[in-house]
Design an enzyme around this catalytic site. Sequence first.
Site, PDB file in Angstrom:
ATOM      1  N   ARG A  48       0.844  -1.211   0.000  1.00 34.34           N
ATOM      2  CA  ARG A  48       0.000   0.000   0.000  1.00 34.34           C
ATOM      3  C   ARG A  48       0.873   1.253   0.000  1.00 34.34           C
ATOM      4  O   ARG A  48       0.581   2.234  -0.679  1.00 34.34           O
ATOM      5  CB  ARG A  48      -0.964   0.012   1.200  1.00 34.34           C
ATOM      6  CG  ARG A  48      -1.676   1.345   1.374  1.00 34.34           C
ATOM      7  CD  ARG A  48      -2.993   1.285   2.141  1.00 34.34           C
ATOM      8  NE  ARG A  48      -2.970   0.458   3.324  1.00 34.34           N
ATOM      9  CZ  ARG A  48      -2.315   0.746   4.461  1.00 34.34           C
ATOM     10  NH1 ARG A  48      -1.631   1.858   4.568  1.00 34.34           N
ATOM     11  NH2 ARG A  48      -2.355  -0.087   5.480  1.00 34.34           N
ATOM     12  N   TYR A 100     -16.480  17.701 -15.944  1.00 34.55           N
ATOM     13  CA  TYR A 100     -16.777  16.284 -15.747  1.00 34.55           C
ATOM     14  C   TYR A 100     -17.693  16.184 -14.527  1.00 34.55           C
ATOM     15  O   TYR A 100     -17.339  16.635 -13.435  1.00 34.55           O
ATOM     16  CB  TYR A 100     -15.489  15.484 -15.528  1.00 34.55           C
ATOM     17  CG  TYR A 100     -15.772  14.036 -15.212  1.00 34.55           C
ATOM     18  CD1 TYR A 100     -16.214  13.175 -16.207  1.00 34.55           C
ATOM     19  CD2 TYR A 100     -15.635  13.542 -13.922  1.00 34.55           C
ATOM     20  CE1 TYR A 100     -16.514  11.850 -15.919  1.00 34.55           C
ATOM     21  CE2 TYR A 100     -15.931  12.225 -13.627  1.00 34.55           C
ATOM     22  CZ  TYR A 100     -16.371  11.389 -14.623  1.00 34.55           C
ATOM     23  OH  TYR A 100     -16.673  10.086 -14.325  1.00 34.55           O
ATOM     24  N   ASP A 172      -7.448  19.082 -14.793  1.00 32.05           N
ATOM     25  CA  ASP A 172      -7.857  17.730 -15.178  1.00 32.05           C
ATOM     26  C   ASP A 172      -7.480  17.608 -16.659  1.00 32.05           C
ATOM     27  O   ASP A 172      -8.163  18.146 -17.524  1.00 32.05           O
ATOM     28  CB  ASP A 172      -9.362  17.575 -14.947  1.00 32.05           C
ATOM     29  CG  ASP A 172      -9.887  16.197 -15.362  1.00 32.05           C
ATOM     30  OD1 ASP A 172      -9.194  15.507 -16.147  1.00 32.05           O
ATOM     31  OD2 ASP A 172     -10.990  15.824 -14.925  1.00 32.05           O
ATOM     32  N   LYS A 197      -8.626   6.636 -19.491  1.00 33.13           N
ATOM     33  CA  LYS A 197      -8.928   7.113 -20.836  1.00 33.13           C
ATOM     34  C   LYS A 197      -7.710   6.958 -21.762  1.00 33.13           C
ATOM     35  O   LYS A 197      -7.299   5.841 -22.018  1.00 33.13           O
ATOM     36  CB  LYS A 197      -9.451   8.550 -20.753  1.00 33.13           C
ATOM     37  CG  LYS A 197     -10.475   8.774 -19.622  1.00 33.13           C
ATOM     38  CD  LYS A 197     -11.785   8.020 -19.833  1.00 33.13           C
ATOM     39  CE  LYS A 197     -12.666   7.958 -18.582  1.00 33.13           C
ATOM     40  NZ  LYS A 197     -13.000   9.222 -17.951  1.00 33.13           N
TER      41      LYS A 197
HETATM   42  C1  LIG Z   1     -13.484   9.724 -16.705  1.00 32.52           C
HETATM   43  C2  LIG Z   1     -13.120  11.064 -16.201  1.00 32.52           C
HETATM   44  C3  LIG Z   1     -12.903  11.301 -14.826  1.00 32.52           C
HETATM   45  C4  LIG Z   1     -13.114  10.241 -13.760  1.00 32.52           C
HETATM   46  O1  LIG Z   1     -12.224   9.198 -13.871  1.00 32.52           O
HETATM   47  P1  LIG Z   1     -12.523   7.666 -13.409  1.00 32.52           P
HETATM   48  O2  LIG Z   1     -11.269   6.986 -13.802  1.00 32.52           O
HETATM   49  O3  LIG Z   1     -13.736   7.228 -14.135  1.00 32.52           O
HETATM   50  O4  LIG Z   1     -12.740   7.706 -11.929  1.00 32.52           O
HETATM   51  C5  LIG Z   1     -12.512  12.571 -14.448  1.00 32.52           C
HETATM   52  N1  LIG Z   1     -12.367  13.572 -15.348  1.00 32.52           N
HETATM   53  C6  LIG Z   1     -12.589  13.381 -16.663  1.00 32.52           C
HETATM   54  C7  LIG Z   1     -12.415  14.517 -17.603  1.00 32.52           C
HETATM   55  C8  LIG Z   1     -12.967  12.124 -17.145  1.00 32.52           C
HETATM   56  O5  LIG Z   1     -13.197  11.961 -18.442  1.00 32.52           O
END
Ligand SMILES: *Cc1c(COP(=O)(O)O)cnc(C)c1O
Length: 376
Positions: A48, A100, A172, A197
């Site tokens: 961890r 998001y 982000d 992604k």
């Molecule tokens: C998918 C996404 C998230 C969240 O991520 P997870 O891996 O699904 O928890 C946050 N910000 C953006 C822009 C996203 O496309």
Amino acid sequence: MASLETSIIHQTLEIENSGAVVPALIQSTTFKRDGAGAFVEGRDIYTRASNPNRRLLEKKLSMLENGIDAACFASGQAATMSIIHSLGQNSHVILPDDIYYGTRVILENLYKNWNISFSIVDMSDIKNIMQAIQKNTKLVWVETPSNPSLKIADLIEIAKLCKENNILSAADNTWSSPYFTKPLDLGIDLVMHSTTKYLGGHSDILGGVVIWNEKINQEISQCIRDYQTIGGGVPSPSDCWLMNRSLSTFFLRMEKHSTNAIKLANFLNNHPKVEKVYYPGLKTHANHDIAKKQMTNGFGVMMSILTKGNENDCLKIASKLKIFQHATSLGGVESLVDHRKTAEGLHSCSPENLLRISVGIENIEDLLEDFSQALS
Ligand SMILES: *Cc1c(COP(=O)(O)O)cnc(C)c1O
């Protein structure tokens, strides 16, 4: 020194005498101390706190964003939580209007007992952010391009404004990926990704990361590290191993994603059944000039379109597509469309005729042909 494209492929785990060309997967939850009883650097005590596959991934993701260190999490949401958690009670946060959805839900649902308030502004104009600053503003959270309207925010201006006001800035960077934008180079304090992604790239691993460079306030980076190692929302060694593997093809995938996206955007922009295309690479895009200034290698892979007609007409187009699958998410090798209004539910602000498109790496002629038949 070798280029980033080469270095990413050649980062590995040094395990004595193994001779392995690709990194091994280390599932062990605990690690032996050395002869003197000391913990071995890079392993710590227990998985961890630190795992070799995770450390390798953190090193590679730092390299991709020009950072010095990173903390990997089990999801993008957990990565976002680590940043919000570092703010403390009674803080005020400035969020983009086109955000998001999950990020806003974290603030609304999980931190309501912390008395964290937020303002929502259109970040494509810096004046809106300036006007929203309050005495207790601790964080400006940016998403560029935004979801699903593809607005572009000027990261250099935002970073400067935040510095002047002693406010933390976080981007982000999930949609843009470090292939198109490197927020740390533009002065932003923290970069967050849903690695689910483009970095994962195959729609088969959930993950998140926060990355920083040497300019970070150490209290903040330590808070994020503690949230990871004490809080324990860490990715498994096998997910880290798979994510490391994904990164070897990152540049190759992004190059193909990018050229496909530009061709599809131009095709849709000239199609009589399409009312509007939101893609920052088009000269007609409202923030094209900012995009040109701060994006490299192209303008991203995501786009949204408004189709002619109502919600039913729009959903019909989504169902007629054969290669583009109608599913949420983005960043995979396969092309997807998503009708955001029905995906987001009651609270959605998306127009009824909006389709969000994640362009994959298939043959572009097949993709154009697919839209051609679905729109006819
Ligand atoms: C998918 C996404 C998230 C969240 O991520 P997870 O891996 O699904 O928890 C946050 N910000 C953006 C822009 C996203 O496309």
